[in-house]
Motif scaffolding. Structure first.
Motif, PDB file in Angstrom:
ATOM      1  N   ILE A  65      43.522  58.645  41.176  1.00 13.41           N
ATOM      2  CA  ILE A  65      44.378  59.188  40.110  1.00 13.41           C
ATOM      3  C   ILE A  65      43.579  59.234  38.814  1.00 13.41           C
ATOM      4  CG2 ILE A  65      46.467  58.818  38.714  1.00 13.41           C
ATOM      5  CD1 ILE A  65      47.610  57.214  41.120  1.00 13.41           C
ATOM      6  N   ILE A  66      43.717  60.342  38.090  1.00 14.36           N
ATOM      7  CA  ILE A  66      43.119  60.445  36.763  1.00 14.36           C
ATOM      8  C   ILE A  66      44.233  60.703  35.763  1.00 14.36           C
ATOM      9  CG2 ILE A  66      41.541  61.705  35.245  1.00 14.36           C
ATOM     10  CD1 ILE A  66      39.916  62.455  37.756  1.00 14.36           C
ATOM     11  N   LEU A  67      44.369  59.800  34.788  1.00 21.10           N
ATOM     12  CA  LEU A  67      45.308  59.961  33.682  1.00 21.10           C
ATOM     13  C   LEU A  67      44.494  60.566  32.546  1.00 21.10           C
ATOM     14  CD1 LEU A  67      46.961  56.429  33.904  1.00 21.10           C
ATOM     15  CD2 LEU A  67      47.808  58.563  34.898  1.00 21.10           C
ATOM     16  N   MET A  68      44.724  61.843  32.241  1.00 21.63           N
ATOM     17  CA  MET A  68      43.822  62.604  31.378  1.00 21.63           C
ATOM     18  C   MET A  68      44.510  63.140  30.132  1.00 21.63           C
ATOM     19  SD  MET A  68      40.637  64.427  31.757  1.00 21.63           S
ATOM     20  CE  MET A  68      40.465  64.919  33.455  1.00 21.63           C
ATOM     21  N   ASP A  69      43.963  62.745  28.978  1.00 20.07           N
ATOM     22  CA  ASP A  69      44.370  63.371  27.720  1.00 20.07           C
ATOM     23  C   ASP A  69      43.795  64.788  27.715  1.00 20.07           C
ATOM     24  OD1 ASP A  69      45.285  63.796  25.136  1.00 20.07           O
ATOM     25  OD2 ASP A  69      43.660  62.684  24.176  1.00 20.07           O
ATOM     26  N   ILE A  70      44.398  65.697  26.963  1.00 18.78           N
ATOM     27  CA  ILE A  70      43.862  67.062  26.913  1.00 18.78           C
ATOM     28  C   ILE A  70      42.993  67.262  25.684  1.00 18.78           C
ATOM     29  CG2 ILE A  70      44.453  69.496  26.680  1.00 18.78           C
ATOM     30  CD1 ILE A  70      46.695  69.066  28.650  1.00 18.78           C
ATOM     31  N   LEU A 130      45.431  47.832  41.774  1.00 18.13           N
ATOM     32  CA  LEU A 130      44.881  48.941  41.000  1.00 18.13           C
ATOM     33  C   LEU A 130      43.526  48.545  40.422  1.00 18.13           C
ATOM     34  CD1 LEU A 130      48.017  49.946  38.868  1.00 18.13           C
ATOM     35  CD2 LEU A 130      47.379  50.790  41.136  1.00 18.13           C
ATOM     36  N   SER A 131      42.612  49.473  40.459  1.00 18.86           N
ATOM     37  CA  SER A 131      41.311  49.316  39.797  1.00 18.86           C
ATOM     38  C   SER A 131      41.265  50.391  38.716  1.00 18.86           C
ATOM     39  CB  SER A 131      40.199  49.530  40.824  1.00 18.86           C
ATOM     40  OG  SER A 131      38.969  49.706  40.165  1.00 18.86           O
ATOM     41  N   VAL A 132      41.022  50.000  37.462  1.00 19.83           N
ATOM     42  CA  VAL A 132      41.105  50.936  36.342  1.00 19.83           C
ATOM     43  C   VAL A 132      39.755  51.049  35.635  1.00 19.83           C
ATOM     44  CG1 VAL A 132      42.269  51.471  34.168  1.00 19.83           C
ATOM     45  CG2 VAL A 132      43.547  50.364  36.022  1.00 19.83           C
ATOM     46  N   THR A 133      39.325  52.286  35.399  1.00 22.64           N
ATOM     47  CA  THR A 133      38.107  52.576  34.654  1.00 22.64           C
ATOM     48  C   THR A 133      38.486  53.467  33.481  1.00 22.64           C
ATOM     49  OG1 THR A 133      36.857  52.535  36.721  1.00 22.64           O
ATOM     50  CG2 THR A 133      35.768  53.521  34.820  1.00 22.64           C
ATOM     51  N   VAL A 134      37.926  53.184  32.306  1.00 23.00           N
ATOM     52  CA  VAL A 134      38.257  53.952  31.099  1.00 23.00           C
ATOM     53  C   VAL A 134      37.077  54.841  30.702  1.00 23.00           C
ATOM     54  CG1 VAL A 134      38.828  53.795  28.638  1.00 23.00           C
ATOM     55  CG2 VAL A 134      39.861  52.197  30.266  1.00 23.00           C
ATOM     56  N   PHE A 135      37.398  56.092  30.361  1.00 25.59           N
ATOM     57  CA  PHE A 135      36.435  57.041  29.813  1.00 25.59           C
ATOM     58  C   PHE A 135      36.982  57.500  28.469  1.00 25.59           C
ATOM     59  CE2 PHE A 135      36.146  57.225  34.388  1.00 25.59           C
ATOM     60  CZ  PHE A 135      34.777  57.210  34.636  1.00 25.59           C
ATOM     61  N   ILE A 192      44.027  51.242  44.760  1.00 28.15           N
ATOM     62  CA  ILE A 192      44.137  52.574  44.155  1.00 28.15           C
ATOM     63  C   ILE A 192      43.236  52.605  42.923  1.00 28.15           C
ATOM     64  CG2 ILE A 192      45.686  54.221  43.039  1.00 28.15           C
ATOM     65  CD1 ILE A 192      47.893  53.049  44.899  1.00 28.15           C
ATOM     66  N   ARG A 193      42.311  53.556  42.912  1.00 23.66           N
ATOM     67  CA  ARG A 193      41.345  53.665  41.825  1.00 23.66           C
ATOM     68  C   ARG A 193      41.846  54.681  40.798  1.00 23.66           C
ATOM     69  NH1 ARG A 193      39.318  54.312  46.483  1.00 23.66           N
ATOM     70  NH2 ARG A 193      38.601  56.426  46.129  1.00 23.66           N
ATOM     71  N   ILE A 194      42.009  54.204  39.566  1.00 22.91           N
ATOM     72  CA  ILE A 194      42.585  55.025  38.498  1.00 22.91           C
ATOM     73  C   ILE A 194      41.587  55.153  37.352  1.00 22.91           C
ATOM     74  CG2 ILE A 194      44.434  55.185  36.774  1.00 22.91           C
ATOM     75  CD1 ILE A 194      46.222  53.655  38.740  1.00 22.91           C
ATOM     76  N   ALA A 195      41.455  56.375  36.820  1.00 20.82           N
ATOM     77  CA  ALA A 195      40.650  56.611  35.625  1.00 20.82           C
ATOM     78  C   ALA A 195      41.584  56.963  34.476  1.00 20.82           C
ATOM     79  CB  ALA A 195      39.672  57.763  35.853  1.00 20.82           C
ATOM     80  N   ILE A 196      41.358  56.334  33.337  1.00 16.28           N
ATOM     81  CA  ILE A 196      42.031  56.714  32.099  1.00 16.28           C
ATOM     82  C   ILE A 196      40.996  57.485  31.282  1.00 16.28           C
ATOM     83  CG2 ILE A 196      43.037  55.916  29.926  1.00 16.28           C
ATOM     84  CD1 ILE A 196      43.957  53.377  31.401  1.00 16.28           C
ATOM     85  N   VAL A 197      41.318  58.719  30.919  1.00 19.78           N
ATOM     86  CA  VAL A 197      40.420  59.522  30.091  1.00 19.78           C
ATOM     87  C   VAL A 197      41.163  59.815  28.792  1.00 19.78           C
ATOM     88  CG1 VAL A 197      38.944  61.564  29.970  1.00 19.78           C
ATOM     89  CG2 VAL A 197      39.498  60.559  32.201  1.00 19.78           C
ATOM     90  N   GLU A 198      40.812  59.074  27.747  1.00 23.94           N
ATOM     91  CA  GLU A 198      41.575  59.102  26.493  1.00 23.94           C
ATOM     92  C   GLU A 198      40.649  58.709  25.347  1.00 23.94           C
ATOM     93  OE1 GLU A 198      43.834  59.488  23.680  1.00 23.94           O
ATOM     94  OE2 GLU A 198      45.135  59.576  25.442  1.00 23.94           O
ATOM     95  N   ASP A 199      40.718  59.448  24.246  1.00 19.68           N
ATOM     96  CA  ASP A 199      39.832  59.143  23.116  1.00 19.68           C
ATOM     97  C   ASP A 199      40.476  58.267  22.048  1.00 19.68           C
ATOM     98  OD1 ASP A 199      41.540  61.165  22.302  1.00 19.68           O
ATOM     99  OD2 ASP A 199      40.016  62.282  21.212  1.00 19.68           O
TER     100      ASP A 199
END
Length: 130
Positions: free
Chosen positions: A53-58, A32-37, A2-9
């Motif tokens: 899945i994208i875990l996204m801050d607003i 899980l494979s996790v990439t951070v933006f 499962i490829r997951i992106a964390i988008v968080e500043d």
């Protein structure tokens, strides 16, 4: 996998979410494979439907999570988006971009694991259909 992106500043939340994902991996035996933006523009510019899945801050400095999600939806209607933020007033707008869920900071592990598990089960169910 499962490829997951964390988008968080905020680095402290990147660390917390990474810790939670590692804990989830151990508890549920998931790969899980996790990439951070670090901002919405990093993930949305040139996005190519590479995540489950994208875990996204607003609220982020350059491109906010809602705008990034709108751009992502133009090329990927399948990715599961979970917003993680301090601001509950965005919850309704999250449904406009087809977000699966919404988690308020500070994020407790139990809530995170339940919502992530819901997303993982949805992905597994969808992959069995094809």
């Amino acid at each position: 996998m499962i490829r997951i992106a964390i988008v968080e500043d905020e680095q402290n939340y990147i660390d917390k979410l990474s810790e939670y994902l590692n804990r989830y991996k151990k508890e549920y035996g998931e790969q899980l494979s996790v990439t951070v933006f670090h901002d919405g523009d990093e993930i949305s510019s040139g996005y190519k439907a590479q995540f489950n899945i994208i875990l996204m801050d607003i609220e982020m400095k350059f491109v906010n999570g809602m705008s990034a999600a709108e751009e992502i939806r133009k090329v990927d209607s399948e990715v599961t988006i979970i917003f993680i933020t301090n601001t509950p007033q965005y919850a309704v707008r999250g449904y406009e971009v087809g977000a699966l869920d919404y988690i308020l900071k500070p994020v407790p592990y139990f809530t995170f694991s339940q919502k992530l598990n819901r997303a993982v089960q949805k992905i597994k169910k969808r992959s069995k259909m094809y």
